[in-house]
Design a protein around this motif. Structure first.
Motif, PDB file in Angstrom:
ATOM      1  N   SER A  72       0.847  -1.190   0.000  1.00 42.98           N
ATOM      2  CA  SER A  72       0.000   0.000   0.000  1.00 42.98           C
ATOM      3  C   SER A  72       0.879   1.237   0.000  1.00 42.98           C
ATOM      4  O   SER A  72       1.943   1.258   0.642  1.00 42.98           O
ATOM      5  N   THR A  73       0.461   2.249  -0.742  1.00 39.89           N
ATOM      6  CA  THR A  73       1.196   3.511  -0.763  1.00 39.89           C
ATOM      7  C   THR A  73       0.227   4.668  -0.921  1.00 39.89           C
ATOM      8  O   THR A  73      -0.876   4.500  -1.481  1.00 39.89           O
ATOM      9  N   THR A  74       0.598   5.815  -0.436  1.00 44.25           N
ATOM     10  CA  THR A  74      -0.156   7.045  -0.685  1.00 44.25           C
ATOM     11  C   THR A  74       0.840   8.172  -0.886  1.00 44.25           C
ATOM     12  O   THR A  74       1.922   8.172  -0.289  1.00 44.25           O
ATOM     13  N   GLN A 183      -4.213  13.841  -3.815  1.00 39.33           N
ATOM     14  CA  GLN A 183      -3.689  12.687  -3.102  1.00 39.33           C
ATOM     15  C   GLN A 183      -4.096  11.400  -3.800  1.00 39.33           C
ATOM     16  O   GLN A 183      -5.211  11.280  -4.324  1.00 39.33           O
ATOM     17  N   VAL A 184      -3.174  10.450  -3.809  1.00 37.42           N
ATOM     18  CA  VAL A 184      -3.377   9.154  -4.457  1.00 37.42           C
ATOM     19  C   VAL A 184      -3.183   8.047  -3.428  1.00 37.42           C
ATOM     20  O   VAL A 184      -2.286   8.125  -2.582  1.00 37.42           O
ATOM     21  N   TRP A 185      -4.028   7.019  -3.513  1.00 34.41           N
ATOM     22  CA  TRP A 185      -3.859   5.811  -2.713  1.00 34.41           C
ATOM     23  C   TRP A 185      -3.780   4.631  -3.691  1.00 34.41           C
ATOM     24  O   TRP A 185      -4.667   4.447  -4.529  1.00 34.41           O
ATOM     25  N   GLU A 187      -3.276   0.444  -3.667  1.00 34.72           N
ATOM     26  CA  GLU A 187      -3.297  -0.696  -2.748  1.00 34.72           C
ATOM     27  C   GLU A 187      -3.445  -1.995  -3.537  1.00 34.72           C
ATOM     28  O   GLU A 187      -4.282  -2.081  -4.439  1.00 34.72           O
ATOM     29  N   THR A 198      -6.960   5.087  -6.130  1.00 39.38           N
ATOM     30  CA  THR A 198      -7.959   6.073  -5.716  1.00 39.38           C
ATOM     31  C   THR A 198      -7.328   7.456  -5.758  1.00 39.38           C
ATOM     32  O   THR A 198      -6.167   7.626  -5.377  1.00 39.38           O
ATOM     33  N   LYS A 206     -10.242   9.965   1.786  1.00 38.25           N
ATOM     34  CA  LYS A 206     -10.141   8.962   0.742  1.00 38.25           C
ATOM     35  C   LYS A 206     -11.531   8.464   0.349  1.00 38.25           C
ATOM     36  O   LYS A 206     -12.291   7.980   1.192  1.00 38.25           O
ATOM     37  N   TRP A 246       5.034  11.222   0.730  1.00 35.54           N
ATOM     38  CA  TRP A 246       4.908   9.833   0.248  1.00 35.54           C
ATOM     39  C   TRP A 246       5.079   8.875   1.410  1.00 35.54           C
ATOM     40  O   TRP A 246       5.997   9.034   2.222  1.00 35.54           O
ATOM     41  N   GLN A 253      -1.484  -1.306   5.713  1.00 31.61           N
ATOM     42  CA  GLN A 253      -1.996  -0.031   5.222  1.00 31.61           C
ATOM     43  C   GLN A 253      -0.918   1.037   5.324  1.00 31.61           C
ATOM     44  O   GLN A 253      -0.265   1.181   6.362  1.00 31.61           O
ATOM     45  N   GLU A 256      -0.800   7.304   7.230  1.00 36.85           N
ATOM     46  CA  GLU A 256      -1.360   8.556   6.727  1.00 36.85           C
ATOM     47  C   GLU A 256      -0.286   9.642   6.727  1.00 36.85           C
ATOM     48  O   GLU A 256       0.596   9.678   7.589  1.00 36.85           O
TER      49      GLU A 256
END
Length: 637
Positions: A72-74, A183-185, A187, A198, A206, A246, A253, A256
């Motif tokens: 998972s990354t955001t 912002q990007v998620w 997973e 997302t 999100k 990042w 997960q 944040e």
């Protein structure tokens, strides 16, 4: 940096960057970290790329036989373009087996592959692209999309950028080029293999519904250890790509981000928009006070700046081939979007009407920043303007203005051939017209190779570069990549450019374009016309299918006619179709010396000489075989 430990994973498998001050990343190209802590992927440089990767590879499998672990990354990004609403390239979040991606290419290739490696299963590249360029070569859906790419810049899954509101369930578009942080998620669930991407505006929670949510088995794509990070590229126009923060984690997960502590975007790039907004309430009063003559003077200065041209002494010899910029500006109504005919990897093409003569023209805008070599380039363009053949689009002249070259062609009212072959909204062409177009393009290409003072190598033969005049005659156009050589002179080494699926295999080794490499592309073009399929397409299994491989596999099984365009129905000449399919394979022979010349090709098409019988033999990586019994004697024709 925050670090989170998990069973079986190293401490470095989790990280969080709320800004990048003091962060150690593996960077190349334009990538760098600003004094404020922004990760800058690109700047005010055209035709360039960059990479910024976590410096150590991460473990994505516990063993070679295991499935890929969940990850998972955001991150938060912003794209600030040179010109509002005009993109050129984009960036990706990428997983790569190597942190050396410097052999990748710029422009629409996003810095993850090059012309020859695009689509190779050996790449082991997984990327999520945020693309602001509508590239025909990548079959993009628009110039504002998010896509999932596997070993290729042709997305396996893509959708317009935006998000589904949790409040009313309606989809809301987002403009990647807005300059606003988003912002990007991303997973991946290693158990059910669901891949979620997302997107949302900064500070918005999100969304519950992902923008993309396909099921993908990454086991054959992702290796045991991979590097993670970002790649970016720009083309004719530049854009500033920034990553503000990042976080990444394996088997859990992603932490944040602390949005309030992210570094600010550069003021010099964003303040102009704020100043414009602050000025608006005062504008009516200002216009009442300031004389209209001042406003007129400002407009006049702006107009003069727009139409300023570059003139060098050496251009005097080409003066008769040069168009005034103001004439082209008026012809295209200021290059308005409503006159846009198409967008390619090397520029935009506009329809125009020359003010004095009322002649319709097509004007292509091409960036040419290099001072060195521009004289040679213009000399070649002027030389190409002397070409005269009924199956070539006439190049009328050029103009140079502020790092830009404008190429002026005669206008083709029926547009490009590809829209009749691949678009479901256009009426399909019958076989007799297709065969006529094929023979016409072959005749034009023979003239380029043999019939003029110099040898002209086109370098970009494909259906989208074949234009149709008022009588539906095929005309080979777009000479922006063409190279000229003296007859008998050895080919010079040059950069490998063109379109995946049309590039001769020897180019990767020699970087030398020849008439034979043009013939290879012509072979792929023949199959495009006969089969109604693009040179590279994604099949029902989600894998890329190379057209020449597919046709050859059918030929070996004796089912060649099953590859014909189904829209042809039964209204075609079987012998002609068979000839075109076999000739397409012949031209696509992996060995340059075994391919026919364009003179021989026109003889085959006109039935002056019979096509040699084909015999399969292993000779192209075990996949594409080759086939000519009479290769030794073919030069005698």
């Amino acid at each position: 940096m925050a670090v989170f430990m998990r069973l079986g994973l190293s401490a470095s498998d989790d990280f969080t960057y709320n800004g990048f001050k003091g962060v150690n990343l593996s960077m190349d190209g334009l990538a760098g970290i600003t004094s404020d802590g922004l990760l800058m992927l690109t700047n005010a440089t055209s035709h360039a790329m960059s990479h910024a990767l976590f410096p150590s590879p991460l473990r994505f499998k516990k063993s070679q036989t295991d499935n890929v672990l969940s990850f998972s990354t955001t991150f938060v990004f912003a794209i600030i373009p040179e010109y509002q609403k005009l993109g050129s390239g984009g960036f990706t979040f990428v997983l790569s087996p190597s942190k050396d991606l410097t052999k990748a290419s710029t422009d629409y290739l996003l810095g993850i592959v090059n012309m020859t490696s695009n689509g190779n299963a050996s790449n082991h590249i997984l990327a999520v692209e945020f693309d602001t360029w509508d590239s025909p070569q990548a079959y993009d859906i628009n110039n504002n999309h998010v896509g999932i790419d596997i070993n290729s810049i042709i997305s396996n899954y893509s959708t317009p950028a935006g998000f589904t509101s949790d409040d009313d369930g309606k989809f809301q578009n987002l403009t990647l080029l807005s300059g606003k942080p988003m912002q990007v998620w991303i997973e991946y669930n290693g158990t059910n293999m669901q891949f979620n991407v997302t997107l949302a505006p900064l500070w918005k929670p999100k969304p519950k519904i992902a923008l993309l949510s396909p099921t993908i088995n990454l086991s054959s794509i992702v290796l045991d250890h991979m590097y993670v990070g970002f790649s970016a590229s720009v083309g004719t126009l530049h854009s500033n790509h920034y990553i503000l923060g990042w976080s990444f984690t394996m088997d859990g997960q992603a932490p944040e981000l602390n949005l309030s502590s992210l570094p600010p975007l550069p003021q010099d790039l964003t303040s102009s928009e704020k100043k414009r907004k602050n000025l608006l309430p005062w504008l009516p009063l200002t216009l009442l006070i300031v004389p209209l003559t001042i406003a007129g003077a400002i407009l006049m200065l702006a107009r003069r700046k727009k139409v300023s041209e570059l003139h060098d002494d050496w251009e005097l010899e080409f003066e008769s081939n040069r168009f005034p910029y103001e004439q082209l500006y008026k012809a295209t109504r200021g290059f308005k979007e409503k006159y846009l005919l198409g967008i390619g990897g090397f520029g935009r093409v506009y329809r125009g009407v020359l003010p004095a003569s009322k002649v319709e023209v097509a004007v292509k805008r091409v960036s040419h920043e290099s001072k060195q070599g521009v004289r040679e380039f213009v000399a070649e363009i002027v030389s190409l303007g002397k070409l005269r053949h009924r199956n070539l689009v006439q190049l009328l002249g050029y103009c140079r203005c502020k790092g830009e070259l404008l190429l002026v062609y005669e206008y083709m009212p029926n547009g490009s051939l590809d829209k009749y072959l691949f678009s479901e909204t256009e009426q399909s062409l019958d076989w007799s017209l297709r065969f006529q177009i094929i023979k016409g393009v072959a005749s034009g290409l023979q003239y380029l190779h043999e019939g003029w003072d110099q040898v002209v190598i086109h370098r970009d033969i494909k259906a989208s570069n074949v234009l149709l005049d008022g009588d539906m005659n095929g005309r080979l156009g777009d000479f922006g990549l063409a190279r000229l050589y003296d007859h008998g002179a050895p080919p010079r080494t040059t950069s490998v450019v063109g379109t995946p699926g049309f590039l001769a295999p020897e180019l990767a080794r020699t970087c030398k374009v020849t008439t034979s490499s043009d013939v290879f592309a012509f072979g792929a073009f023949l199959l495009e016309v006969a089969c109604g399929r693009r040179a590279i397409e994604t099949n029902k299994q989600g894998l890329e299918q190379v057209l020449v491989e597919w046709v050859f596999a059918n030929w070996k099984m004796g089912t060649t006619h099953e590859t014909k365009d189904p829209r042809l129905g039964q209204d075609y000449v079987s012998e002609e179709l068979d000839l075109v399919l076999k000739l397409g394979l012949f031209c696509s022979h992996p060995s340059p010396s075994a391919r026919p010349s364009m003179r021989q090709i026109t003889q085959f098409l006109n039935r002056d000489v019979p096509l040699p019988e084909m015999l399969p033999c292993q000779c192209h990586g075990g996949d594409i075989d080759s086939y000519m019994k009479q290769n030794d004697g073919i030069e005698a024709y």
